[in-house]
Structures are given as structure tokens and as C-alpha cells.
Design a protein around this motif. Structure first.
Motif, short mmCIF file in Angstrom:
data_model
loop_
_atom_site.label_atom_id
_atom_site.label_comp_id
_atom_site.label_asym_id
_atom_site.label_seq_id
_atom_site.Cartn_x
_atom_site.Cartn_y
_atom_site.Cartn_z
N ALA A 153 -5.83 3.28 5.01
CA ALA A 153 -6.22 4.46 4.24
C ALA A 153 -6.56 5.61 5.20
CB ALA A 153 -7.41 4.14 3.33
N SER B 6 -10.79 0.58 1.42
CA SER B 6 -9.94 1.78 1.48
C SER B 6 -10.62 2.96 0.80
CB SER B 6 -8.55 1.51 0.89
OG SER B 6 -8.67 1.12 -0.45
N PHE C 107 0.84 -1.21 0.00
CA PHE C 107 0.00 0.00 0.00
C PHE C 107 0.87 1.25 0.00
CE2 PHE C 107 -2.91 3.17 1.66
CZ PHE C 107 -4.13 2.80 1.11
N GLY D 277 -5.06 1.95 -2.97
CA GLY D 277 -6.08 1.02 -2.50
C GLY D 277 -6.45 -0.03 -3.53
N PHE E 178 -6.90 -2.62 5.04
CA PHE E 178 -6.85 -1.59 3.99
C PHE E 178 -7.67 -0.36 4.40
CE2 PHE E 178 -4.88 -2.34 -0.23
CZ PHE E 178 -4.07 -3.38 0.17
N SER F 286 -13.27 4.42 3.10
CA SER F 286 -12.67 5.20 4.18
C SER F 286 -12.28 6.59 3.68
CB SER F 286 -11.39 4.54 4.70
OG SER F 286 -11.68 3.32 5.29
#
Lengths: 150, 272
Positions: free
Chosen positions: B178, B207, A133, B196, B174, B210
Motif C-alpha cells: 500500500a 494496508s 492487490f 486492501g 500488504f 499505511s
């Protein structure tokens, strides 16, 4: 075959009902207002499942669903603004909340398998997710800044 | 007629439990924790997940409900993908504009190997580390590793362990990542939205929802970029994993373990 199709449609109906309730309670959209959008996204999903079954190759269904939705949302597609407005009546969180509830209950027996893997897998797994990420976000950020987009 | 329905449609206990969870979660609504300089939103989906896990330890749900949750989960994932992808058409200009960033951020996937592999080795993993860290371990990765190393290999055990971890906690992690990165780092919401997209559809959805909650005025752009990122990850991730990430993980494994075994050998020399 027809029974299979019916069961598939019914699974989407159950999902749609739960989403409609969450959208009503959490995001104050009455179900009648959310109905066209729900029917649309369910229709797109079913079309994606159908296309995946018919076309050769082992391409994931999500890809077909995404492509159909994109084509429908293109400004050149007749009625695209109307369809997008319908879909906007459903808050994306009204979908993710029941999703995570189902995911949690679906975990069931794999929780025991998971416990066997131990804390090392948890740490490595978290590192893997954070690495992916953060790595992607950093590169995207740098490129966006170089381009002057942000 | 009704008796011919598959069990997941007749499992009223499951659907009632889900409905109760959704009602409770949405009734509480989002909460904001203020930590230091930022506000960290805790969204209803997080409580929904925790409530669901908690129910697993009660007699309300058992094996039957867990099994029956799967088909509905799959249906909701497709609905989500349809919903967020409908944002792409109107945002096409932006997506073309940020196209280079979306393409290049795929390279960011290699961050997985760079951070994960040393961590796994430090914790004592051997060849499992390669499977654990060459990718974010979704279905495609299972196929690649299984094909190359065989079902009964340490690499396959490694990829399965992270796959299982991701199936349980991926979306939640995730969603939290985020929120945390948006609240506490200067990273742009658009960059986070694209990031994401690197995992599964449910991770992308968690994500991006969010981020949408934090930046409601940018929700359309956020969801369209997340979805575009995911589509690209599906299309390129497979090749990326086979030709770049997996060879890189193997080489890095070789390098790190050789260095380590040389270091231990030298230590032994000194002792002698």
C-alpha cells in the motif's frame, strides 16, 4: 462456560492494555481519553463473538463484528456520533503495531515449517499477493475514473 | 483463582516482550525513506514485526510464547475490525457511490491466477500451482481445496504453503504494498484502500493504516472502504473461488502445461 467467557474478556483486556500504551506513547492520547473508545470496540468484538456462537452456520466472527460496528455507526443510530468520536481517540496504528508484534511472535515454530517450503513459495506467494492487490486496485481505479469519483 | 487462568493470560514474559516491542516501535515513530520521486513511509508496525521475528531467535521467547500469542492476536484482529468498521456509517454515501467499483474489483482477484500461475509453473511447480495461485489462500480457500482434492494432494500442499506464507508475512506485505503503490504510482488512495480489503482482516488493517498515515485527512474514507471491501470479499470470495477462480486456474494450468509439453515434444522431434 462462565470461565470461558471470563477468559475471553480477559484476553481482550490484555489486548486493550497494550493498545492503550501504544496509543499513549505513539499518538499522545492519554489512556483515560482512549478508554471509552477501547471499551466500545472491545464490547463490539465480544458481542460479535457471542452472536457467532448463538447463530447457526459457520459464518466468520469478523463478519458479525463488522456488521455490529456498521449498525452502531449509522447516522440513524442514537449516539452514533458520540461512539465514532470515542473510537477516533484510538489511532488505527496503535492497534496494528501490537498486532504485528503478536503475529511475529506467534509465528514461532511455523518459521521452521516455512523454511522447509523454500524460496519458491516465497516468490509465488509474493506474486499471488501482488497480483491480487494490484488487480483489484487497477479495476477499482478504472471504475472510479469512469464514474468520475476521482 | 489465578491458577485456573489459561496459560496465555498468565504468560507475563510474552506480554512484557510485546509491551517492550510496542514501546520501542512507537518511540522511534514513523520514518520516511526518500526514494527517487516519492517518500516511502516505514511505519512502527513494520519494526514491531521485525523485532518480534528477531526475538524468536533469542531465549526471550520460545514455543510457549508463540502458542500463547494466538488468542491475543485473534482478540486484536476483532478489535481492529470493530474500529475500522465504525467508519462505515458516516461514509455510507461514499460507499454507495463507489459500490460498483467495490463489486467489480472482486474480479481483480483473478489477477492472482494470471500473474501467480505462470510464475509458479516457471519455478517448476506442478499441480501444486493450482492450489498456490487460485486465491489469496485464506481459511476459506483451504476448505475449498481440501474438499475438492483431498488432504493428501499436491493442490492442498500448494494452498497450505501460500497460506503459511500469508499468515507470517501477509500483513507486512500488504502494509508495504500500500505504501509503495501510493508513493510511486498514480493509483488513487481510495482504489488502494478497496484493494486492501481482498485479504484477511489483518492484511486489510495493515494496508489501510499505511494509507491513513500517508493521507491523514482521508483516514475515515480509507478505512471505511477497506472494511467494506473486506466484508464483500468475505461474502463473495468463497463463491468467486469455487465458480470462477478455481476452474480458471485449472484450465490455465491445462493450457500452459499442454503447450509446454507440446513444445518439448517438438523439440524432441527436431532432435530426432
Amino acid at each position: 462456560m462462565t470461565r470461558h467467557v471470563r477468559d475471553m474478556v480477559l484476553a481482550f483486556v490484555v489486548a486493550g492494555l497494550v493498545i492503550a500504551v501504544g496509543n499513549w506513547v505513539g499518538y499522545e492520547t492519554v489512556p483515560t481519553e482512549a478508554l471509552p473508545g477501547l471499551l466500545l470496540v472491545i464490547g463490539i468484538s465480544l458481542a460479535g463473538v457471542g452472536v457467532q456462537k448463538v447463530l447457526p452456520g459457520n459464518i466468520p466472527t469478523v463478519l458479525y463484528v463488522a456488521v455490529i460496528a456498521i449498525v452502531l455507526s449509522l447516522p440513524v443510530t442514537p449516539g452514533s456520533t458520540q461512539m465514532i468520536a470515542w473510537a477516533d481517540a484510538i489511532d488505527v496504528q496503535a492497534i496494528t503495531t501490537p498486532l504485528l508484534a503478536y503475529v511475529a511472535i506467534g509465528v514461532g515454530s511455523s518459521l521452521a515449517d516455512f523454511a522447509k517450503l523454500g524460496w519458491k513459495s516465497v516468490i509465488v506467494g509474493s506474486g499471488v499477493f501482488l497480483g491480487t492487490f494490484l488487480g483489484s486496485a487497477l479495476i477499482a481505479e478504472v471504475v472510479l475514473r469512469l464514474q468520475g469519483v476521482v | 483463582m489465578l491458577s485456573r487462568l489459561p496459560d496465555h493470560l498468565k504468560d507475563w514474559r510474552l506480554h512484557a516482550a510485546i509491551l517492550a516491542i510496542v514501546l520501542i516501535a512507537e518511540f522511534i515513530g514513523p520514518l520516511s525513506l526518500s526514494i527517487g520521486p516519492g517518500m516511502l513511509p516505514i511505519l512502527p508496525m513494520i519494526y514491531a514485526f521485525l523485532l518480534g521475528i528477531a526475538l524468536l531467535f533469542t531465549p526471550v521467547v520460545n514455543e510457549r510464547q508463540s502458542k500463547n500469542a494466538q488468542p491475543i492476536t485473534n482478540a486484536i484482529i476483532l478489535i481492529l475490525v470493530a474500529k475500522v468498521s465504525l467508519n462505515i456509517g458516516p461514509a455510507l454515501d461514499i460507499i454507495v457511490q463507489v459500490g460498483p467499483a467495490i463489486l467489480l474489483q472482486e474480479i481483480g482477484n483473478l489477477g492472482t491466477v494470471l500473474i501467480g500461475l505462470p510464475l509458479a509453473l516457471l519455478l517448476g511447480a506442478k499441480r501444486e500451482a493450482i492450489g498456490m495461485t487460485f486465491s489469496i489462500a485464506r481459511e476459506g480457500s483451504l476448505a475449498i481445496i481440501n474438499d475438492k482434492f483431498g488432504f493428501d494432494s499436491p493442490e492442498t500442499r500448494g494452498v497450505f504453503s501460500v497460506y503459511l506464507f500469508g499468515s507470517i508475512f501477509g500483513a507486512v506485505i500488504f502494509g508495504m504494498m500500500a505504501s509503495v503503490l501510493a508513493a510511486f504510482t498514480p493509483l488513487d488512495p481510495l482504489a488502494l484502500a478497496m484493494a486492501g480489503g481482498v485479504g484477511s482482516a489483518s492484511m486489510m488493517a495493515a494496508s489501510s493504516s499505511s494509507l491513513s498515515a500517508l493521507y491523514p485527512e482521508m483516514a475515515g474514507e480509507i478505512q471505511s472502504l477497506a472494511s467494506a471491501g473486506m466484508i464483500l470479499s468475505i461474502a463473495t470470495g468463497f463463491f468467486m473461488a469455487i465458480f470462477i477462480a478455481l476452474p480458471m486456474a485449472e484450465r490455465m494450468y491445462g493450457l500452459l502445461t499442454r503447450k509446454r509439453s507440446r513444445a518439448t515434444a517438438e523439440e524432441e522431434d527436431v532432435r530426432e
